[in-house]
Design a protein around this motif. Structure first.
Motif, PDB file in Angstrom:
ATOM      1  N   TRP A  79       0.814  -1.218   0.000  1.00  0.00           N
ATOM      2  CA  TRP A  79       0.000   0.000   0.000  1.00  0.00           C
ATOM      3  C   TRP A  79       0.850   1.271   0.000  1.00  0.00           C
ATOM      4  CZ3 TRP A  79       0.055   3.934   3.476  1.00  0.00           C
ATOM      5  CH2 TRP A  79       0.662   3.701   4.720  1.00  0.00           C
ATOM      6  N   LYS A  80       2.011   1.233   0.626  1.00  0.00           N
ATOM      7  CA  LYS A  80       2.837   2.444   0.705  1.00  0.00           C
ATOM      8  C   LYS A  80       3.286   2.918  -0.671  1.00  0.00           C
ATOM      9  CE  LYS A  80       4.543   1.663   5.396  1.00  0.00           C
ATOM     10  NZ  LYS A  80       5.722   1.390   6.258  1.00  0.00           N
ATOM     11  N   ASN A  81       3.412   2.008  -1.604  1.00  0.00           N
ATOM     12  CA  ASN A  81       3.792   2.384  -2.970  1.00  0.00           C
ATOM     13  C   ASN A  81       2.585   2.692  -3.852  1.00  0.00           C
ATOM     14  OD1 ASN A  81       6.656   2.047  -2.664  1.00  0.00           O
ATOM     15  ND2 ASN A  81       6.324  -0.173  -2.701  1.00  0.00           N
ATOM     16  N   GLN A  82       1.437   2.164  -3.486  1.00  0.00           N
ATOM     17  CA  GLN A  82       0.267   2.287  -4.354  1.00  0.00           C
ATOM     18  C   GLN A  82      -0.705   3.384  -3.945  1.00  0.00           C
ATOM     19  OE1 GLN A  82      -1.578  -1.571  -5.084  1.00  0.00           O
ATOM     20  NE2 GLN A  82       0.421  -2.598  -5.086  1.00  0.00           N
ATOM     21  N   VAL A  83      -0.664   3.811  -2.691  1.00  0.00           N
ATOM     22  CA  VAL A  83      -1.610   4.819  -2.195  1.00  0.00           C
ATOM     23  C   VAL A  83      -0.859   6.112  -1.886  1.00  0.00           C
ATOM     24  CG1 VAL A  83      -3.268   5.411  -0.390  1.00  0.00           C
ATOM     25  CG2 VAL A  83      -3.118   3.051  -1.221  1.00  0.00           C
ATOM     26  N   LYS A  84      -1.254   7.180  -2.543  1.00  0.00           N
ATOM     27  CA  LYS A  84      -0.640   8.496  -2.330  1.00  0.00           C
ATOM     28  C   LYS A  84      -1.722   9.524  -2.044  1.00  0.00           C
ATOM     29  CE  LYS A  84       3.425   6.858  -3.225  1.00  0.00           C
ATOM     30  NZ  LYS A  84       4.379   6.623  -2.105  1.00  0.00           N
ATOM     31  N   ALA A  85      -1.667  10.111  -0.872  1.00  0.00           N
ATOM     32  CA  ALA A  85      -2.668  11.102  -0.492  1.00  0.00           C
ATOM     33  C   ALA A  85      -2.523  12.371  -1.323  1.00  0.00           C
ATOM     34  CB  ALA A  85      -2.536  11.442   0.993  1.00  0.00           C
ATOM     35  N   PRO A  86      -3.630  13.008  -1.672  1.00  0.00           N
ATOM     36  CA  PRO A  86      -3.536  14.299  -2.351  1.00  0.00           C
ATOM     37  C   PRO A  86      -3.057  15.381  -1.389  1.00  0.00           C
ATOM     38  CG  PRO A  86      -5.815  13.785  -1.841  1.00  0.00           C
ATOM     39  CD  PRO A  86      -5.019  12.579  -1.453  1.00  0.00           C
ATOM     40  N   THR A  87      -2.703  16.514  -1.939  1.00  0.00           N
ATOM     41  CA  THR A  87      -2.271  17.649  -1.122  1.00  0.00           C
ATOM     42  C   THR A  87      -3.496  18.384  -0.567  1.00  0.00           C
ATOM     43  OG1 THR A  87      -0.294  17.917  -2.482  1.00  0.00           O
ATOM     44  CG2 THR A  87      -0.960  19.802  -1.133  1.00  0.00           C
ATOM     45  N   VAL A  88      -3.475  18.708   0.705  1.00  0.00           N
ATOM     46  CA  VAL A  88      -4.546  19.509   1.298  1.00  0.00           C
ATOM     47  C   VAL A  88      -4.448  20.936   0.776  1.00  0.00           C
ATOM     48  CG1 VAL A  88      -5.460  20.441   3.460  1.00  0.00           C
ATOM     49  CG2 VAL A  88      -4.651  18.068   3.370  1.00  0.00           C
ATOM     50  N   GLU A  89      -5.564  21.472   0.334  1.00  0.00           N
ATOM     51  CA  GLU A  89      -5.591  22.845  -0.167  1.00  0.00           C
ATOM     52  C   GLU A  89      -5.296  23.841   0.955  1.00  0.00           C
ATOM     53  OE1 GLU A  89      -5.801  24.252  -2.978  1.00  0.00           O
ATOM     54  OE2 GLU A  89      -6.635  22.827  -4.413  1.00  0.00           O
ATOM     55  N   THR A  90      -4.353  24.732   0.714  1.00  0.00           N
ATOM     56  CA  THR A  90      -3.999  25.723   1.736  1.00  0.00           C
ATOM     57  C   THR A  90      -4.067  27.156   1.229  1.00  0.00           C
ATOM     58  OG1 THR A  90      -1.646  25.507   1.168  1.00  0.00           O
ATOM     59  CG2 THR A  90      -2.483  24.112   2.960  1.00  0.00           C
ATOM     60  N   SER A  91      -4.514  27.351  -0.004  1.00  0.00           N
ATOM     61  CA  SER A  91      -4.559  28.714  -0.541  1.00  0.00           C
ATOM     62  C   SER A  91      -5.822  29.435  -0.090  1.00  0.00           C
ATOM     63  CB  SER A  91      -4.509  28.692  -2.072  1.00  0.00           C
ATOM     64  OG  SER A  91      -5.724  28.214  -2.608  1.00  0.00           O
ATOM     65  N   ASP A  92      -5.697  30.744   0.113  1.00  0.00           N
ATOM     66  CA  ASP A  92      -6.866  31.555   0.468  1.00  0.00           C
ATOM     67  C   ASP A  92      -7.939  31.467  -0.610  1.00  0.00           C
ATOM     68  OD1 ASP A  92      -5.554  32.323   2.756  1.00  0.00           O
ATOM     69  OD2 ASP A  92      -4.914  34.271   1.964  1.00  0.00           O
ATOM     70  N   GLU A  93      -7.516  31.401  -1.853  1.00  0.00           N
ATOM     71  CA  GLU A  93      -8.470  31.353  -2.959  1.00  0.00           C
ATOM     72  C   GLU A  93      -9.327  30.101  -2.894  1.00  0.00           C
ATOM     73  OE1 GLU A  93      -8.512  31.547  -7.872  1.00  0.00           O
ATOM     74  OE2 GLU A  93      -6.624  31.266  -6.800  1.00  0.00           O
ATOM     75  N   ALA A  94      -8.715  28.963  -2.590  1.00  0.00           N
ATOM     76  CA  ALA A  94      -9.460  27.697  -2.546  1.00  0.00           C
ATOM     77  C   ALA A  94     -10.503  27.685  -1.440  1.00  0.00           C
ATOM     78  CB  ALA A  94      -8.494  26.534  -2.368  1.00  0.00           C
ATOM     79  N   TRP A  95     -10.234  28.412  -0.363  1.00  0.00           N
ATOM     80  CA  TRP A  95     -11.129  28.413   0.796  1.00  0.00           C
ATOM     81  C   TRP A  95     -12.062  29.622   0.845  1.00  0.00           C
ATOM     82  CZ3 TRP A  95     -11.808  24.601   4.370  1.00  0.00           C
ATOM     83  CH2 TRP A  95     -10.879  23.554   4.358  1.00  0.00           C
ATOM     84  N   ALA A  96     -11.919  30.543  -0.072  1.00  0.00           N
ATOM     85  CA  ALA A  96     -12.619  31.832   0.024  1.00  0.00           C
ATOM     86  C   ALA A  96     -14.133  31.684   0.119  1.00  0.00           C
ATOM     87  CB  ALA A  96     -12.240  32.718  -1.164  1.00  0.00           C
ATOM     88  N   ALA A  97     -14.721  30.874  -0.737  1.00  0.00           N
ATOM     89  CA  ALA A  97     -16.182  30.732  -0.748  1.00  0.00           C
ATOM     90  C   ALA A  97     -16.679  30.106   0.553  1.00  0.00           C
ATOM     91  CB  ALA A  97     -16.617  29.901  -1.945  1.00  0.00           C
ATOM     92  N   ALA A  98     -15.953  29.116   1.047  1.00  0.00           N
ATOM     93  CA  ALA A  98     -16.354  28.470   2.297  1.00  0.00           C
ATOM     94  C   ALA A  98     -16.244  29.433   3.477  1.00  0.00           C
ATOM     95  CB  ALA A  98     -15.485  27.239   2.541  1.00  0.00           C
ATOM     96  N   VAL A  99     -15.180  30.214   3.513  1.00  0.00           N
ATOM     97  CA  VAL A  99     -14.999  31.193   4.589  1.00  0.00           C
ATOM     98  C   VAL A  99     -16.113  32.228   4.570  1.00  0.00           C
ATOM     99  CG1 VAL A  99     -13.506  33.037   5.433  1.00  0.00           C
ATOM    100  CG2 VAL A  99     -12.504  30.849   4.754  1.00  0.00           C
ATOM    101  N   ALA A 100     -16.457  32.717   3.370  1.00  0.00           N
ATOM    102  CA  ALA A 100     -17.525  33.710   3.248  1.00  0.00           C
ATOM    103  C   ALA A 100     -18.849  33.138   3.742  1.00  0.00           C
ATOM    104  CB  ALA A 100     -17.644  34.166   1.798  1.00  0.00           C
ATOM    105  N   HIS A 101     -19.124  31.902   3.401  1.00  0.00           N
ATOM    106  CA  HIS A 101     -20.363  31.257   3.849  1.00  0.00           C
ATOM    107  C   HIS A 101     -20.373  31.113   5.372  1.00  0.00           C
ATOM    108  CE1 HIS A 101     -23.346  27.642   3.283  1.00  0.00           C
ATOM    109  NE2 HIS A 101     -23.714  28.446   4.265  1.00  0.00           N
ATOM    110  N   ALA A 102     -19.287  30.606   5.941  1.00  0.00           N
ATOM    111  CA  ALA A 102     -19.216  30.408   7.390  1.00  0.00           C
ATOM    112  C   ALA A 102     -19.378  31.724   8.141  1.00  0.00           C
ATOM    113  CB  ALA A 102     -17.895  29.736   7.765  1.00  0.00           C
ATOM    114  N   ASN A 103     -18.759  32.778   7.622  1.00  0.00           N
ATOM    115  CA  ASN A 103     -18.833  34.083   8.288  1.00  0.00           C
ATOM    116  C   ASN A 103     -20.228  34.694   8.229  1.00  0.00           C
ATOM    117  OD1 ASN A 103     -16.137  33.959   8.954  1.00  0.00           O
ATOM    118  ND2 ASN A 103     -15.450  35.247   7.249  1.00  0.00           N
ATOM    119  N   ALA A 104     -21.038  34.241   7.279  1.00  0.00           N
ATOM    120  CA  ALA A 104     -22.383  34.802   7.111  1.00  0.00           C
ATOM    121  C   ALA A 104     -23.432  34.101   7.981  1.00  0.00           C
ATOM    122  CB  ALA A 104     -22.794  34.709   5.642  1.00  0.00           C
ATOM    123  N   VAL A 105     -23.062  33.019   8.645  1.00  0.00           N
ATOM    124  CA  VAL A 105     -24.028  32.244   9.428  1.00  0.00           C
ATOM    125  C   VAL A 105     -24.245  32.888  10.794  1.00  0.00           C
ATOM    126  CG1 VAL A 105     -24.486  30.000  10.500  1.00  0.00           C
ATOM    127  CG2 VAL A 105     -23.400  30.115   8.255  1.00  0.00           C
TER     128      VAL A 105
END
Length: 325
Positions: A79-105
């Motif tokens: 499994w260590k050779n066959q399974v590779k986790a994707p990169t967690v998104e850390t950019s402000d742009e990728a999270w912008a819509a979610a942050v705006a939604h959370a802040n509006a609740v």
């Protein structure tokens, strides 16, 4: 009149709710977070793990493709050779819509709720097929423990980013643990492989400001309820009638609450009617009572598979609130 949030807390803490909680009304789901590609109706996609999903036209959901060409994990011992986790998104742009939604609740009214799927058990069989995953638990337990640890570390990395940006009050976490009539693994095996994983995950959420853990498993899992309590789950969503929900409430109410007892298969189908939905909702409310119980279809999100079903279920719950409160 209590707010949605207050009424939910009164219900799950054995207090004085003034009405039934209507399905998902207390959860304001932040669905814009960068959780990874998910398949939609009529689509075939490959996600960041390399898992290919298809959702055939006319079906109610998608599932991984597990022929030899598409299976990501062909040998659990490698499994260590066959399974590779994707990169967690850390950019402000990728999270912008979610942050705006959370802040509006309005957090006095609703819980800011982060959605997490798939869960740890589902990830194991998404990578290698259900049959292979279940066999690997028996045949290669050390490698399965290591793979599960790897999946946990990925979720914790995602959780750290998500918590720092959204500051959720609630987590709605998917992981189906059974069929309609049985759990996929025994309580003993579940305790060995999955309880430690979820204690780490749900403990991290609770340690970082999350008040409520809602876990979805639209299945039989009555035999896993003690494990759910140990994990830190506050509400089991998706509990089907095959679990004998009134008995679970009597035995475990005050330690965990139950959301469901209306099987989606009997209310959410092409020939549904408001009368059918009201009948099933009435049965659920009358047998389960006012505390430690949230009536709703077992489906795992705040909509129905067929137009009008979810809304009709809400109306039926309103009618039962008028009759019983």
């Amino acid at each position: 009149m209590l707010t949605k949030r207050q009424n939910l807390l009164e219900t799950i803490k054995g207090g004085n709710p003034d009405r039934f909680v209507k399905q998902y009304e207390f959860m304001n789901l932040i669905m814009e977070a960068p959780l990874g590609a998910m398949v939609g109706p009529g689509q075939t996609i490959k996600n960041g793990w390399g898992i290919t999903f298809t959702w055939p036209e006319g079906q109610l959901g998608g599932f991984p493709v597990h022929d030899d060409e598409h299976k990501v994990l062909k040998d659990i011992t490698d499994w260590k050779n066959q399974v590779k986790a994707p990169t967690v998104e850390t950019s402000d742009e990728a999270w912008a819509a979610a942050v705006a939604h959370a802040n509006a609740v309005d957090r006095n009214e609703e819980f800011v709720t982060a959605f997490v799927a798939p869960g740890i058990f589902e990830m194991t069989h998404h990578l290698m097929s259900m049959e292979d995953a279940l066999m690997a638990l028996y045949e290669e337990p050390e490698d399965m423990h290591d793979l599960i640890d790897y999946l946990v570390e990925y979720e914790l990395a995602y959780a750290k980013e998500m918590i720092s940006r959204l500051h959720p009050d609630c987590i709605f976490h998917h992981d189906d643990w059974g069929s309609q009539i049985s759990s996929f693994v025994s309580p003993e095996m579940f305790a060995e492989f999955f309880v430690p994983a979820y204690k780490k995950i749900y403990g991290y959420y609770k340690d970082n400001g999350v008040e409520l853990i809602v876990h979805h498993s639209d299945s039989y899992a009555a035999n896993l309820v003690p494990a759910m309590i140990e994990m830190g789950i506050d509400i089991w969503q998706g509990v089907m009638t095959t679990n004998n929900v009134p008995e679970l409430i009597k035995k475990y109410g005050g330690q965990i609450s139950f959301m469901g007892d209306i099987d989606s298969g009997v209310v959410d189908f092409p020939g549904w009617t408001p009368e059918i939905i009201f009948e099933k909702t009435k049965e659920a409310c009358e047998r389960c009572g006012k505390l430690y119980f949230i009536p709703g279809a077992s489906h795992g999100l705040n909509f129905g598979c067929f137009p009008g079903v979810y809304e009709s279920n809400d109306e039926a719950i309103d009618k039962m609130s008028a009759l019983m409160f």
